[in-house]
Write a protein that holds these residues in place. Sequence first.
Motif, PDB file in Angstrom:
ATOM      1  N   LEU A  45     -12.747 -11.639  29.086  1.00 31.25           N
ATOM      2  CA  LEU A  45     -13.384 -10.413  28.592  1.00 31.25           C
ATOM      3  C   LEU A  45     -14.017 -10.542  27.195  1.00 31.25           C
ATOM      4  N   HIS A  46     -13.537 -11.465  26.401  1.00 36.76           N
ATOM      5  CA  HIS A  46     -14.014 -11.638  25.018  1.00 36.76           C
ATOM      6  C   HIS A  46     -13.960 -10.325  24.237  1.00 36.76           C
ATOM      7  N   ASP A  47     -12.887  -9.581  24.400  1.00 39.19           N
ATOM      8  CA  ASP A  47     -12.819  -8.287  23.711  1.00 39.19           C
ATOM      9  C   ASP A  47     -12.053  -8.366  22.386  1.00 39.19           C
ATOM     10  N   LYS A  48     -11.459  -9.529  22.122  1.00 37.28           N
ATOM     11  CA  LYS A  48     -10.643  -9.622  20.908  1.00 37.28           C
ATOM     12  C   LYS A  48     -11.256 -10.578  19.881  1.00 37.28           C
ATOM     13  N   ASN A  49     -11.431 -11.831  20.316  1.00 40.77           N
ATOM     14  CA  ASN A  49     -11.946 -12.831  19.383  1.00 40.77           C
ATOM     15  C   ASN A  49     -13.475 -12.776  19.352  1.00 40.77           C
ATOM     16  N   ARG A  50     -14.001 -12.104  18.383  1.00 38.85           N
ATOM     17  CA  ARG A  50     -15.461 -11.988  18.264  1.00 38.85           C
ATOM     18  C   ARG A  50     -15.909 -12.606  16.939  1.00 38.85           C
ATOM     19  N   GLY A  55     -24.342  -9.798  10.968  1.00 38.85           N
ATOM     20  CA  GLY A  55     -23.832  -8.418  10.959  1.00 38.85           C
ATOM     21  C   GLY A  55     -23.456  -7.888  12.335  1.00 38.85           C
ATOM     22  N   MET A  56     -23.841  -8.612  13.383  1.00 36.01           N
ATOM     23  CA  MET A  56     -23.475  -8.157  14.746  1.00 36.01           C
ATOM     24  C   MET A  56     -22.207  -8.889  15.169  1.00 36.01           C
ATOM     25  N   GLU A  57     -21.313  -8.149  15.817  1.00 33.87           N
ATOM     26  CA  GLU A  57     -20.125  -8.817  16.360  1.00 33.87           C
ATOM     27  C   GLU A  57     -20.444  -9.300  17.771  1.00 33.87           C
ATOM     28  N   VAL A  58     -20.420 -10.612  17.942  1.00 26.82           N
ATOM     29  CA  VAL A  58     -20.799 -11.168  19.257  1.00 26.82           C
ATOM     30  C   VAL A  58     -19.670 -12.039  19.810  1.00 26.82           C
ATOM     31  N   ASN A  59     -19.767 -12.297  21.108  1.00 25.87           N
ATOM     32  CA  ASN A  59     -18.796 -13.199  21.734  1.00 25.87           C
ATOM     33  C   ASN A  59     -19.029 -14.628  21.236  1.00 25.87           C
ATOM     34  N   PRO A  60     -17.995 -15.461  21.232  1.00 24.98           N
ATOM     35  CA  PRO A  60     -18.193 -16.849  20.771  1.00 24.98           C
ATOM     36  C   PRO A  60     -19.252 -17.596  21.588  1.00 24.98           C
ATOM     37  N   ALA A  61     -19.456 -17.184  22.864  1.00 27.50           N
ATOM     38  CA  ALA A  61     -20.431 -17.868  23.727  1.00 27.50           C
ATOM     39  C   ALA A  61     -21.858 -17.737  23.177  1.00 27.50           C
ATOM     40  N   VAL A  62     -22.113 -16.631  22.449  1.00 29.31           N
ATOM     41  CA  VAL A  62     -23.455 -16.473  21.866  1.00 29.31           C
ATOM     42  C   VAL A  62     -23.677 -17.557  20.809  1.00 29.31           C
TER      43      VAL A  62
ATOM     44  N   GLN B  11     -25.886  -8.498  23.948  1.00 31.89           N
ATOM     45  CA  GLN B  11     -25.579  -9.942  24.044  1.00 31.89           C
ATOM     46  C   GLN B  11     -26.359 -10.607  25.170  1.00 31.89           C
ATOM     47  N   ILE B  12     -26.588  -9.843  26.240  1.00 29.76           N
ATOM     48  CA  ILE B  12     -27.426 -10.397  27.322  1.00 29.76           C
ATOM     49  C   ILE B  12     -28.819 -10.699  26.768  1.00 29.76           C
ATOM     50  N   LEU B  13     -29.339  -9.752  25.988  1.00 31.38           N
ATOM     51  CA  LEU B  13     -30.675  -9.964  25.392  1.00 31.38           C
ATOM     52  C   LEU B  13     -30.663 -11.130  24.403  1.00 31.38           C
ATOM     53  N   LEU B  14     -29.542 -11.278  23.688  1.00 32.33           N
ATOM     54  CA  LEU B  14     -29.428 -12.421  22.762  1.00 32.33           C
ATOM     55  C   LEU B  14     -29.477 -13.735  23.537  1.00 32.33           C
ATOM     56  N   HIS B  15     -28.795 -13.767  24.683  1.00 33.24           N
ATOM     57  CA  HIS B  15     -28.825 -14.978  25.514  1.00 33.24           C
ATOM     58  C   HIS B  15     -30.231 -15.225  26.072  1.00 33.24           C
ATOM     59  N   VAL B  16     -30.887 -14.136  26.484  1.00 31.69           N
ATOM     60  CA  VAL B  16     -32.260 -14.273  26.999  1.00 31.69           C
ATOM     61  C   VAL B  16     -33.175 -14.803  25.886  1.00 31.69           C
ATOM     62  N   PHE B  17     -33.049 -14.220  24.710  1.00 34.54           N
ATOM     63  CA  PHE B  17     -33.834 -14.632  23.539  1.00 34.54           C
ATOM     64  C   PHE B  17     -33.625 -16.132  23.266  1.00 34.54           C
ATOM     65  N   ASN B  18     -32.339 -16.523  23.286  1.00 37.77           N
ATOM     66  CA  ASN B  18     -31.987 -17.922  23.045  1.00 37.77           C
ATOM     67  C   ASN B  18     -32.612 -18.822  24.109  1.00 37.77           C
ATOM     68  N   PHE B  19     -32.542 -18.376  25.361  1.00 38.35           N
ATOM     69  CA  PHE B  19     -33.052 -19.214  26.456  1.00 38.35           C
ATOM     70  C   PHE B  19     -34.574 -19.339  26.398  1.00 38.35           C
TER      71      PHE B  19
END
Lengths: 274, 165
Positions: A45-50, A55-62, B11-19
Amino acid sequence: MSKKRKIISLAVWLGLILITLVGIFLTGGTESHETIREIMRDAVLHDKNRISLFGMEVNPAVISAFTVTGILLTAALIIRLFVIPKFKIIPSKFQLLLEQLVGFFTGLGKSNSPHRNGFLNVYIFSAGVYIFFGTLFELFGLQAVTTHGIPIALPAPLSDINAAIALGCMSYLIIMSGGIAANGIKGVGKTLKDFSLPISMSFRLFGALLSGLLVTELVYYYSGLSFVLPVVVAVLFTLLHALIQTYVLTMLTSLFYGEVSEIHKKNKKIKGVN
Amino acid sequence: MEIPLNIDWQQILLHVFNFIILTGGLYFLLYSPIKKFIDSREQYYKDLDSQANAKLETAEKLEQEAKAKIANTDNEIKENRTKAEAELDAYIERQKAEANAKAEKILSDARDRAQAEKRSVMESAEKEIIDITKAVAAKMLSSSTDEAYSQFLDIVERDERNDNS
């Protein structure tokens, strides 16, 4: 090397392994601040470790995704500047590897979509490279610090549902664009017929990579499982996933693209034939 | 409404942007130049192939021409040989005719010479006979028979010696 010397070397090697093992279990290691349940839940879910990104809180995958892109583009730039200008008619090993990489995706696009494949080839090349190297990325275990100040290893970008949805939907849009380019409004209809495609593509990718991630997390959580087994797990759930998912997504995209971009000619009725 | 599984549109848009960045970058830096090189090499080999085919066609054409020339040369050789044989036959005939003419001439000359010699021999013999007869008649008239006879014998012996010398 004499037989006696060999025996001594073997004994020293085994002794070092034993001493290290005893040391590992006696020292006990640092206490994990998360339970395995929390780790598994967070992996899905990536709801904890962000992580904070401008300035945006994102998942580590980003962060993983941007890192992979950065590494790939840097490597591509180096290859473009220093390798490609030295290409020869009779290729070297590395040139052959690069040509095979481009040739594989071009061939896949041409064989599955013979009518129209220019843009498709570029897309599946890029997606294939991204999935393959993105999946291998988790092997390196690059660290990042969460908003709570906890260091975590960056996961594969596509083990995040958002990344998988992004790639699945993009693939669907590419397929639709092929349908529109070849058949106009009818192409849209043909693509919409397979409305489950973006969901199936996204969740196939997400499920495959997440399963690898979960098993890897499980194995690394217990120190007892941290010997020998990670090598097998890494090969099975990372290398094989990287190869299989790269092939599956690119093959499916090119297959559906070829299907919707195929031009159907109307069968004119011949007069006088009942 | 909260979307399940922590699906986040940003975040989906961030991934799209990245791709999109990755796709563009990989296209310009890797895909396009490598594809161009592969295409250029394919074209290079196609050109080589077409050149080889063109050369092959030229060689085949030249071979045909050479064969035709060889065939023509054979005919020419045959014609020349026939012509030469005819000329040789004519020459031989001519030589034969000339030789025959020469032989006939030599024969007729020889015959003429023989006739002339015969005639001169006959004339000289007649002359001698006449001389001898005249001498005998003169002796017979001038002396006795024995003397005449011995004189006759002396004259004959002398003539024979003269003839032999």
